[in-house]
Design a protein around this motif. Sequence first.
Motif, PDB file in Angstrom:
ATOM      1  N   VAL A 108       2.222   0.824  -5.121  1.00 32.25           N
ATOM      2  CA  VAL A 108       3.642   0.742  -5.505  1.00 32.25           C
ATOM      3  C   VAL A 108       4.402  -0.204  -4.578  1.00 32.25           C
ATOM      4  CG1 VAL A 108       5.765   2.089  -5.823  1.00 32.25           C
ATOM      5  CG2 VAL A 108       3.535   3.097  -6.382  1.00 32.25           C
ATOM      6  N   GLY A 109       5.104  -1.177  -5.177  1.00 37.47           N
ATOM      7  CA  GLY A 109       5.863  -2.154  -4.379  1.00 37.47           C
ATOM      8  C   GLY A 109       4.933  -3.200  -3.808  1.00 37.47           C
ATOM      9  N   PHE A 183       3.096   1.552   0.472  1.00 37.83           N
ATOM     10  CA  PHE A 183       3.298   1.000   1.808  1.00 37.83           C
ATOM     11  C   PHE A 183       4.767   0.605   1.963  1.00 37.83           C
ATOM     12  CE2 PHE A 183      -1.234   0.395   1.165  1.00 37.83           C
ATOM     13  CZ  PHE A 183      -1.749   0.759   2.397  1.00 37.83           C
TER      14      PHE A 183
END
Length: 270
Positions: A108-109, A183
């Motif tokens: 994610v991201g 992260f």
Amino acid sequence: MKLLNKLKLFRENLKNIIDFNLRNTLKLKRKVTHLKNEQKQGLFASLPQETQALAEDKEQIFYNKYNLEHLKNNSSKLEYIENLTVLEILENYFPQTKIKQDEHILDVGAKNWHYIEALYNFFKNKAPSVSISGIEIDAYRMYINFHTRYDYAMHRINHMPNVHYIVGDVLEHKDKYDNILVFYPFVTPEPLVRWGLPLSKLKPEQLIKHLYDIVNPNGSILIVNQFENEYLLIKIILDNLGHEYKDFGEYTSSFIHNKNRRFVLLVNKA
Ligand SMILES: C[S@@+](CC[C@H](N)C(=O)[O-])C[C@H]1O[C@@H](n2cnc3c(N)ncnc32)[C@H](O)[C@@H]1O
């Protein structure tokens, strides 16, 4: 928060709303043909003398174990070190016994996915048919050379089967995954606004709740935070939701001295 800081945040937020909407309308893409490489001598020169040999030994082990030749020949020093750090985090904290052959992983991201080599080689090493997806809400953020995060991410994964870079908001993403990695999620306003996102995108409780919904039973969510206050806030969110997690506390990289402290949590879904 002081009034002056509030005003600054308000002004930056307005700018971010306009810029973010503009780049997500234009969706600019321009093929990256190669990545700048730097020689890797003196990789750990900034570390204290007594820990440099340890870092060199560990780099050699990771290089051999995770096939880092391609990365080492196609990266800046910092990018290489960041990949080593991601590998160290995964080795130390990710429950490796849980990795299944046809594992679906979500990161994610993903930003420009400068650490995808670490993820890819770590999971491939355990499960060759693993699939990895990275989702990024602000993929069209542009660098001064007019390439976007999207361009770099697509170039980095072009030799990796079963690896997908998804442009979108994870809160609207409904696919299910065996394990999820996060992260440095945004938990407080300043870092998010500094990174160019509108404040309306700051939804840490919803994020954790949603990730828990889309991770399969028996799966894990690995969360790495980079400020102590953000890590403590995530723990409060997890406690309020009643989710079980392992608190590994502070993580110190063997490869780089980070001025921002990092903390690791592992949420386990029953
Ligand atoms: C602090 S950065 C960390 C980037 C990357 N994971 C790393 O380790 O360098 C957080 C990233 O999450 C992205 N992001 C924030 N909210 C998101 C959302 N709802 N869905 C997908 N990506 C999101 C941001 O655009 C940003 O690239």
